[in-house]
Design an enzyme around this catalytic site. Structure first.
Site, mmCIF file in Angstrom:
data_model
loop_
_atom_site.group_PDB
_atom_site.id
_atom_site.type_symbol
_atom_site.label_atom_id
_atom_site.label_comp_id
_atom_site.label_asym_id
_atom_site.label_seq_id
_atom_site.Cartn_x
_atom_site.Cartn_y
_atom_site.Cartn_z
ATOM 1 C CG HIS A 273 -13.771 46.600 10.554
ATOM 2 N ND1 HIS A 273 -13.709 46.370 9.208
ATOM 3 C CD2 HIS A 273 -14.685 45.711 11.034
ATOM 4 C CE1 HIS A 273 -14.534 45.391 8.886
ATOM 5 N NE2 HIS A 273 -15.142 44.973 9.975
ATOM 6 C CG HIS A 312 -7.500 44.348 2.062
ATOM 7 N ND1 HIS A 312 -7.872 43.059 2.322
ATOM 8 C CD2 HIS A 312 -8.578 45.122 2.339
ATOM 9 C CE1 HIS A 312 -9.123 43.054 2.727
ATOM 10 N NE2 HIS A 312 -9.579 44.286 2.760
ATOM 11 C CG ASP A 368 -11.547 52.175 3.806
ATOM 12 O OD1 ASP A 368 -12.740 52.431 3.647
ATOM 13 O OD2 ASP A 368 -11.130 51.314 4.602
#
Ligand code: ACO
Length: 434
Positions: A273, A312, A368
Site C-alpha cells: 500500500h 494499478h 508511486d
C-alpha cells in the site's frame, strides 16, 4: 421473488438446482448481496451468499467524496478534477472540501486554517511516550502507536454522535499529524524535537519541524513547500482503498476516530500500500544506469520481476496523479539538483509504454513511480515515505469515517465466510490423543 421491480431494472436468476427463477432488482448497476439470500434449495437452507475475497467486485458503501474512472484516468474530489485542485488549491483547502463537501468561502477558509493551526501542538506526555521507542524505531510504527494514543489524551473523542465533537477530532488529527510524523522522524535520528511554527503554512511548518536545526527561524523554500503541498493534495483521498476500508471497518464498531485512524495508518505501513515508492527507488538503484534498462524490462516481460511503480488495481490508464507528479519533479529538481535516478526512470517509462507486454495489460506509471524520487531529493529518508502518504490521507480518512457514521444503511462491518474446517467432532481428552 422481489415484487414491484420494473422488468428492465432487474436481473433474472435461474437456480438450476431447483429450477426456480428470481428477479433481482438492479440499482445503480448494482445487485444487493442480501437479495441473493432468498435463493435457497429448501427452507432449511441459509440462502445464497456472494463470495468476494479482497472485495474485487463488491461495493461496500455509497459515497459522495471521491470519483475515479480508472479506464479514463479520472480522479475527482467532490466533483473537482484533481488537476485543477493541484494547480489552484492548497492541501488545507482540499481537506476542507473533502470534509465539508464544498469549497470554503474566504471567511470559512480563514477560520479552518486557524482551527487546524491551533491544534498542531501535542501534549508534552506524547513526547515522553515517543522517548520510549528504540532509537531505530520505524517512524510508521511510532505513528501507528501515537495516533492510537491520542484517544487516551482526548477521551471526549468517543462522543461520535455529536457532530461538533466529531469536527473537533477531525481538526485535531489534521493539525497534529505532521507534528507526530516529524517527531517520530527526529526521534529515529536522535535529533531534538522542533515545535510547530504557526506562522508557517501547513506544509512549510512540516518542513520546519523536519529540517530546522539551529537557525532561529526556518524559512522553507517556496518551491519545495508548494511541491509538498501538491503531493499531499494528490494523496488526500482515493475512495475505497485498503486503508480507507479499514477506517470504515474499525469505525463501524463506533470506536473513537483516533483508534480507527491508527488502523488505517497500520494498513498503509504495508509494502503493498504505502511502501511502493521505496521499492521504486530500490529498483532504480538496482538498474544503476540507462544502459541496463532494456535488460531489466526484458526480465519483467519474462515474469522474473515486476516493474515497481507500474500498474494499478483501478487505473487501466496513466494515473492522473503520476502526470502531475512528473511535472512537479522538474520544479523540485531545479532547486535540489537533479536526482540521478530520474534519467533511468524516464527511460524505463519511455520503453515500457511502447512495449506490447505493458500496452496489452494496460500497465502505466502509478502515483508511486515518481514520488520517491522527489521525496529523496527533498531530503526525506525512505522510511518517511509512507508517513508522508499518511499525513496526506488523513482528510480522506476522516471524511470517509464521518460519511460512514452518517449513513443509515451502515452497521458494524461483519463479513460472512465459507467454512472449510472439520465437521463437528467429539473432544478427545489429552491422555487419549495419539
Ligand atoms: N510489472 C509487471 N507486470 C505487471 C505489473 C508490474 N508492475 N503489474 C501487473 N503486471 C501484470 C501481471 O503479471 C499480470 O500479468 P498476467 O495477466 O500475464 O498474469 C497482469 O499485469 C495483471 O496484474 P495483476 O497482478 O492481476 O493486477 P492487480 O490489479 O492485482 O495489481 C498492482 C495491481 C498490485 C498495483 C500491480 O500492478 C503491481 O504489483 N504493481 C507494482 C507495485 C506498485 O507499483 N504498487 C503501487 C500501487 S499504487 C498505490 O498503492 C498507492
Amino acid at each position: 421473488m422481489v415484487k414491484n421491480a420494473k422488468k428492465e431494472e432487474t436481473l433474472t436468476l435461474i437456480d438450476n438446482r431447483t429450477g426456480r427463477s428470481y428477479e433481482i432488482p438492479i440499482q445503480s448497476g448494482t445487485l444487493r448481496a442480501m437479495d441473493l439470500r432468498q435463493v435457497k434449495i429448501d427452507e432449511s437452507d441459509f440462502g445464497m451468499v456472494s463470495y468476494d475475497p479482497a472485495f474485487l467486485n463488491t461495493a461496500t458503501c455509497r459515497s459522495a467524496i471521491t470519483f475515479i474512472d480508472g479506464d479514463k484516468g479520472i480522479l475527482q474530489y467532490r466533483g473537482y478534477p484533481i488537476e485543477e485542485l493541484a494547480e489552484n488549491s492548497t492541501f488545507v483547502e482540499v481537506a476542507y472540501l473533502l470534509i465539508h463537501g464544498e469549497l470554503p468561502s474566504k471567511f470559512q477558509l480563514r477560520v479552518w486554517i486557524q482551527d487546524i493551526t491551533q491544534h498542531t501542538m501535542l501534549h508534552e506526555n506524547i513526547k515522553k511516550f515517543m522517548d520510549g521507542f528504540h532509537h531505530d524505531a520505524h517512524p510508521m510504527g511510532i505513528l501507528v502507536s501515537t495516533v492510537s494514543g491520542l484517544s487516551t489524551f482526548y477521551p471526549d473523542a468517543k462522543n461520535i454522535d455529536d457532530p461538533a465533537c466529531r469536527r473537533l477530532q477531525v481538526v485535531r488529527l489534521i493539525g497534529k499529524m505532521p507534528t507526530l510524523a516529524a517527531l517520530a522522524y527526529r526521534h529515529s535520528v536522535g535529533k531534538p524535537y522542533v515545535y510547530p511554527d504557526n506562522d508557517l503554512s501547513y506544509s512549510g511548518n512540516f518542513l520546519s519541524m523536519m529540517f530546522k536545526m539551529v537557525e532561529r527561524k526556518y524559512n522553507p523554500n517556496p518551491i519545495l513547500e508548494k511541491a509538498l503541498d501538491v503531493l499531499l493534495i494528490l494523496h488526500a483521498d482515493h475512495e475505497q482503498n485498503a486503508s480507507t476500508n479499514v477506517i470504515r471497518c474499525i469505525g463501524s464498531s463506533h470506536v473513537d476516530p483516533f483508534s480507527a485512524a491508527a488502523g488505517a495508518v497500520a494498513t498503509l505501513y504495508g509494502p503493498l500500500h504505502g511502501g511502493a515508492n521505496e521499492q521504486v527507488l530500490r529498483m532504480l538503484a538496482e538498474i544503476g544506469s540507462i544502459d541496463n534498462v532494456k535488460g531489466y524490462i526484458d526480465s519483467v516481460k519474462k515474469g522474473e520481476r515486476r516493474l515497481m511503480g507500474f500498474g494499478h488495481r483501478v487505473y487501466r490508464n496513466y494515473d492522473p496523479r503520476a502526470k502531475i507528479i512528473k511535472r512537479i519533479a522538474e520544479h523540485v529538481f531545479e532547486v535540489t539538483g537533479r536526482n540521478p535516478l530520474l534519467d533511468i526512470a524516464l527511460e524505463l517509462e519511455k520503453i515500457a509504454l511502447n512495449e506490447d507486454y505493458f500496452v496489452q495489460r494496460k500497465l502505466y506509471p502509478n502515483v508511486d513511480f515518481y514520488t520517491g524520487l522527489i521525496y529523496q531529493a527533498m531530503g526525506f529518508p525512505m522510511e518517511l515515505f509512507p508517513v508522508l502518504f499518511a499525513i496526506g490521507r488523513v482528510p480522506g480518512w476522516m471524511a470517509q469515517w464521518e460519511e460512514m457514521l452518517k449513513d443509515s444503511e451502515q452497521k458494524i462491518a461483519r463479513p460472512r465466510q465459507i467454512y472449510t474446517g472439520p465437521v463437528v467432532r467429539k473432544y478427545i481428552p489429552l491422555d487419549k490423543r495419539a
